[in-house]
Design an enzyme around this catalytic site. Structure first.
Site, short mmCIF file in Angstrom:
data_model
loop_
_atom_site.label_atom_id
_atom_site.label_comp_id
_atom_site.label_asym_id
_atom_site.label_seq_id
_atom_site.Cartn_x
_atom_site.Cartn_y
_atom_site.Cartn_z
N ASP A 1 30.93 40.35 -43.55
CA ASP A 1 29.87 39.74 -42.72
C ASP A 1 28.76 39.13 -43.57
O ASP A 1 28.11 39.84 -44.34
CB ASP A 1 29.29 40.80 -41.77
CG ASP A 1 28.74 40.14 -40.53
OD1 ASP A 1 27.98 39.16 -40.65
OD2 ASP A 1 29.08 40.59 -39.41
N HIS B 1 26.22 37.32 -42.18
CA HIS B 1 25.01 37.12 -41.37
C HIS B 1 23.93 38.09 -41.85
O HIS B 1 24.19 39.29 -41.95
CB HIS B 1 25.31 37.37 -39.89
CG HIS B 1 26.33 36.44 -39.33
ND1 HIS B 1 27.67 36.67 -39.43
CD2 HIS B 1 26.19 35.26 -38.66
CE1 HIS B 1 28.33 35.68 -38.84
NE2 HIS B 1 27.45 34.80 -38.37
N SER C 1 34.10 42.16 -38.21
CA SER C 1 33.50 43.04 -39.23
C SER C 1 33.07 44.39 -38.66
O SER C 1 32.82 45.34 -39.41
CB SER C 1 32.31 42.34 -39.93
OG SER C 1 31.31 42.03 -39.00
CO1 B1M Z 1 27.91 32.94 -37.29
N1 B1M Z 1 28.87 33.70 -35.79
N2 B1M Z 1 29.60 32.59 -38.21
N3 B1M Z 1 26.83 32.08 -38.65
N4 B1M Z 1 26.47 33.08 -36.09
C1 B1M Z 1 28.06 34.31 -34.73
C2 B1M Z 1 27.85 35.79 -34.99
C3 B1M Z 1 28.97 34.03 -33.45
C4 B1M Z 1 28.77 35.03 -32.31
C5 B1M Z 1 28.75 32.55 -32.96
C6 B1M Z 1 29.67 32.18 -31.82
O1 B1M Z 1 30.82 31.86 -32.05
N5 B1M Z 1 29.19 32.21 -30.59
C7 B1M Z 1 30.42 34.09 -34.08
C8 B1M Z 1 31.09 35.46 -34.14
C9 B1M Z 1 32.20 35.58 -33.09
C10 B1M Z 1 32.91 36.90 -33.21
O2 B1M Z 1 32.36 37.93 -33.37
N6 B1M Z 1 34.17 36.87 -33.08
C11 B1M Z 1 30.14 33.55 -35.46
C12 B1M Z 1 31.14 32.97 -36.31
C13 B1M Z 1 32.52 32.80 -35.71
C14 B1M Z 1 30.87 32.58 -37.64
C15 B1M Z 1 31.86 32.02 -38.67
C16 B1M Z 1 33.25 32.65 -38.69
C17 B1M Z 1 31.93 30.48 -38.42
C18 B1M Z 1 32.97 29.78 -39.28
O3 B1M Z 1 32.87 29.79 -40.49
N7 B1M Z 1 33.94 29.22 -38.62
C19 B1M Z 1 31.11 32.28 -39.99
C20 B1M Z 1 31.40 33.69 -40.51
C21 B1M Z 1 30.71 34.03 -41.80
C22 B1M Z 1 30.91 35.51 -42.15
O4 B1M Z 1 30.07 36.31 -41.81
N8 B1M Z 1 32.04 35.82 -42.79
C23 B1M Z 1 29.68 32.21 -39.51
C24 B1M Z 1 28.63 31.74 -40.30
C25 B1M Z 1 27.32 31.62 -39.86
C26 B1M Z 1 26.21 30.94 -40.66
C27 B1M Z 1 26.32 31.17 -42.17
C28 B1M Z 1 26.25 29.46 -40.36
C29 B1M Z 1 24.94 31.54 -39.97
C30 B1M Z 1 24.41 32.83 -40.64
C31 B1M Z 1 23.25 32.56 -41.59
C32 B1M Z 1 22.64 33.87 -42.06
O5 B1M Z 1 22.64 34.89 -41.43
N9 B1M Z 1 22.08 33.78 -43.25
C33 B1M Z 1 25.49 31.93 -38.59
C34 B1M Z 1 24.67 32.18 -37.46
C35 B1M Z 1 23.21 31.85 -37.59
C36 B1M Z 1 25.17 32.73 -36.26
C37 B1M Z 1 24.46 32.97 -34.91
C38 B1M Z 1 24.35 31.61 -34.23
C39 B1M Z 1 23.08 33.58 -34.95
C40 B1M Z 1 22.95 34.92 -35.72
C41 B1M Z 1 21.48 35.24 -35.95
O6 B1M Z 1 20.96 35.04 -37.04
N10 B1M Z 1 20.77 35.66 -34.88
C42 B1M Z 1 25.48 33.94 -34.18
C43 B1M Z 1 25.42 33.87 -32.67
C44 B1M Z 1 24.71 35.06 -32.05
O7 B1M Z 1 24.41 36.04 -32.69
N11 B1M Z 1 24.51 35.01 -30.75
C45 B1M Z 1 26.73 33.66 -34.91
C46 B1M Z 1 19.32 35.93 -34.94
C47 B1M Z 1 19.07 37.37 -35.39
C48 B1M Z 1 17.59 37.64 -35.40
O8 B1M Z 1 19.67 38.22 -34.44
O9 B1M Z 1 21.43 38.95 -36.09
O10 B1M Z 1 21.56 39.61 -33.64
P1 B1M Z 1 20.75 39.33 -34.82
O11 B1M Z 1 19.88 40.61 -35.17
C49 B1M Z 1 19.08 41.30 -34.23
C50 B1M Z 1 19.84 42.41 -33.46
O12 B1M Z 1 21.22 42.17 -33.35
C51 B1M Z 1 19.50 43.65 -34.20
O13 B1M Z 1 18.17 43.42 -34.62
C52 B1M Z 1 18.03 42.06 -35.05
C53 B1M Z 1 16.62 41.63 -34.85
O14 B1M Z 1 16.20 41.75 -33.53
N12 B1M Z 1 20.23 44.09 -35.38
C54 B1M Z 1 20.21 45.40 -35.76
C55 B1M Z 1 20.93 43.39 -36.30
N13 B1M Z 1 21.36 44.22 -37.26
C56 B1M Z 1 20.92 45.45 -36.96
C57 B1M Z 1 21.07 46.65 -37.64
C58 B1M Z 1 20.48 47.79 -37.08
C59 B1M Z 1 19.81 47.73 -35.86
C60 B1M Z 1 19.65 46.53 -35.20
O15 B1M Z 1 20.55 48.99 -37.65
C61 B1M Z 1 20.98 49.08 -38.99
#
Ligand code: B1M
Length: 221
Positions: free
Chosen positions: A106, A108, A159
């Site tokens: 992962d 992200h 992941s």
């Molecule tokens: Co990616 N991505 N991405 N991506 N990306 C998702 C996760 C996805 C849901 C988008 C979609 O298709 N709708 C999807 C996953 C689908 C699945 O699960 N099957 C996806 C995909 C498919 C991919 C790639 C495979 C795309 C590709 O290459 N074809 C690839 C995979 C890379 C990899 O990880 N191996 C990829 C790549 C990327 C970018 C690099 C372009 C970029 C990441 C940049 C970075 O992080 N530096 C990216 C992004 C930005 C996203 C989305 C759009 C946004 C994630 C984010 O930053 N959210 C995401 C869609 C989504 O999440 N709805 C998506 C904002 C952030 C503040 O929220 O991370 O949820 P979040 O964190 C929150 C809570 O979740 C929680 O608190 C945080 C703050 O409030 N939290 C915790 C998080 N971790 C915690 C740990 C804790 C407690 C709470 O305790 C330890």
């Protein structure tokens, strides 16, 4: 539509628009105009980038646009929101030590970085191992650091299983009493957390902090 919703739609448009500086400047203005950094992060920024993710999921946009939007979003989070939140941190004895990472496979880290910051701001000593951290490395580093808590973040269904592996390995090595595990990330639910034997689940950065405080209370009682 609420005020936050309107702002969220505006930011989503800017994250996907032609002007790469516009989302940063717009966010700077919104923060200067008085939205608190935490409200901005939780109610505007996070839903805006999630909406970008939804568009990607529906194939309305493609990978280059997702990458572009993510870079713009990360600049807002790291350069605007985090410094404002970091100012609110207090001193004193650390509440405990948390080793945190995005799990194996992962990349992200925007959410994980925010969780790490909020833990720091709230008095935890935080060691951030970064992204794509192999299961065995998590265990090794948790032991080296004498961690009280290990925080695992996963954003992808592919992941998520590595969280389970960390917990199984911890328990298999007889380290369950040494450190607790908290899990979180967009696809993680309380049910999944319970199913894999995690000690806590955080829906967002704020909940991660309150759960870690509760874990430390339980450890010290
Ligand atoms: Co990616 N991505 N991405 N991506 N990306 C998702 C996760 C996805 C849901 C988008 C979609 O298709 N709708 C999807 C996953 C689908 C699945 O699960 N099957 C996806 C995909 C498919 C991919 C790639 C495979 C795309 C590709 O290459 N074809 C690839 C995979 C890379 C990899 O990880 N191996 C990829 C790549 C990327 C970018 C690099 C372009 C970029 C990441 C940049 C970075 O992080 N530096 C990216 C992004 C930005 C996203 C989305 C759009 C946004 C994630 C984010 O930053 N959210 C995401 C869609 C989504 O999440 N709805 C998506 C904002 C952030 C503040 O929220 O991370 O949820 P979040 O964190 C929150 C809570 O979740 C929680 O608190 C945080 C703050 O409030 N939290 C915790 C998080 N971790 C915690 C740990 C804790 C407690 C709470 O305790 C330890």
């Amino acid at each position: 539509m609420s005020e936050f919703e309107a702002l969220q739609f505006e930011l989503t448009e800017l994250l996907l628009g032609d002007d790469s500086d516009a989302p940063f400047t717009w966010s700077q203005n919104a923060l200067q105009e008085g939205i608190g950094p935490l409200d901005f992060f939780n109610h505007v920024f996070t839903p805006a980038i999630a909406a970008v993710g939804d568009k990607f999921g529906r194939l309305d946009i493609f990978l280059p646009e997702l990458i572009d939007a993510a870079e713009r979003a990360k600049a807002i989070s790291e350069q605007l929101v985090k410094p404002l939140l970091a100012e609110q941190g207090g001193g004193g004895e650390p509440r405990g030590k948390v080793v945190i990472c995005s799990v194996q496979g992962d990349l992200h880290d925007i959410g994980k970085n925010m969780v790490a910051l909020m833990l720091q701001v709230n008095g935890f000593d935080v060691v951030d191992l970064g992204i794509d951290v192999p299961v065995r490395t998590v265990l090794d580093r948790a032991r080296e650091e004498n961690a009280d808590i290990v925080g695992l973040s996963s954003l992808m269904t592919t992941s998520m299983p590595y969280m389970k592996e960390v917990i199984e390995l911890r328990d298999g090595f007889g380290l369950k009493e040494d450190f607790a595990v908290i899990v979180g990330g967009a696809p993680i639910t309380p049910e999944y957390s319970a199913q894999i034997g995690a000690d806590a689940f955080g829906r967002d950065a704020i909940e991660a902090v309150s759960e870690c405080i509760a874990l430390m209370k339980a450890r010290n009682s």
